[in-house]
Design an enzyme around this catalytic site. Sequence first.
Site, PDB file in Angstrom:
ATOM      1  CB  CYS A 101      -0.897   0.112   1.159  1.00  0.00           C
ATOM      2  SG  CYS A 101      -2.051   1.466   1.210  1.00  0.00           S
ATOM      3  CE  LYS A 140      -2.834  -6.832  -4.036  1.00  0.00           C
ATOM      4  NZ  LYS A 140      -2.585  -5.137  -4.030  1.00  0.00           N
ATOM      5  N   GLY A 202      -2.443  -6.524 -11.847  1.00  0.00           N
ATOM      6  CA  GLY A 202      -2.228  -5.251 -12.460  1.00  0.00           C
ATOM      7  C   GLY A 202      -2.627  -5.012 -13.781  1.00  0.00           C
ATOM      8  CG  ASP A 203      -2.228  -1.936 -15.686  1.00  0.00           C
ATOM      9  OD1 ASP A 203      -3.175  -1.615 -14.856  1.00  0.00           O
ATOM     10  OD2 ASP A 203      -1.101  -1.633 -16.091  1.00  0.00           O
TER      11      ASP A 203
END
Length: 325
Positions: A101, A140, A202-203
């Site tokens: 984060c 993560k 991601g994406d």
Amino acid sequence: MLKIGSLQLANWLIMAPMAGITNLPFRMMVKRMGAALVTTEMISAKGLVLRQERTLTYLKSCAAEKPLSVQLFGSDPAVLRDAAQIAIQRGAEIIDINLGCPVKKVVKTGAGAALLREPRNIENILTAVRKVCTVPLTVKVRAGWRPGSPDVVSVARLIENCGADAITIHPRFAFQGYSGRADWSIIGKLKDTLRIPVIGNGDILRPSDAFNMRKETHCDGVMIGRAAIGNPWIFKQILLMEKGAEPSFPSIEERKSLIMEHFEALSAMVGGGKAARIMRGLLLWYTKGLPFSSNFRGQITAIKDMESLVSTMHTYFSSLEERQS
Ligand SMILES: Cc1cc2nc3c(=O)[nH]c(=O)nc-3n(C[C@H](O)[C@H](O)[C@H](O)COP(=O)(O)O)c2cc1C
């Protein structure tokens, strides 16, 4: 099939943890749409250990969403260890530690992505949590704090050596926020290096991206975040494509009924007023790309009560149905 520690998952698709989004009603929906694993939003380890009422509510779960991964953030090994025990006692089937984060409020406490600059503390945290963690332990990460800061491959090796059962990588640096593109080659590098499962994130914007990520990186699982907000059907579409079928798109009726279900579950959880505020934001996602949606979005911006929101939504969806017939 993806196996995390002793936990066998039904497929390779995972819903990303997202603060303010992945609450129980949302998780139940994506689970029904085919996600093999859902995760709570990041939960403050300190808040859990202090038994703060609000923090404890984030652990609320139900059988239909199982297995549930509970994500914790913090920087103190003993606090994270104790928080993991509390989460497990209350039903967590995976403990996930947030090392990604980039939000200031989190980073300034030494938690989240700030830990990527502190490999020694990562080791202390994972060693402490591993000792008490009777369920699979996952981590993560982002690609690093910034380029040139400890290399993510060495950090990932450390994570594996500390006994983590899987790692998820969102390959952007912390300073990037969501700018630029996720560098999927980093997912491939972790996959080449580690023995534990690597989950790429991601994406993933459309169903085909999930297959492309897996093909390019050989990752074991794919985690989907923003693309599932307002479009939980993405999981179903990917699973259909995997079977060689055409991905089906939800009908207007189906979309409306799922939104209502989401709305009702949220109201039951947080009360009508708050649910209306949350749903107003979510409706922007649910109607993205639909005909005349900008008009509808304009109409709902000032609405504060649930009744008006629901009736404006019904009017909009009826106009779409009429257009179709
Ligand atoms: C609104 C929002 C909240 C998020 N909250 C969390 C969180 O609580 N924990 C976490 O590890 N990542 C969090 N993330 C990051 C996502 O899990 C994911 O890594 C990121 O969105 C990239 O995946 P995507 O391109 O599929 O969206 C959040 C992202 C968004 C957009």
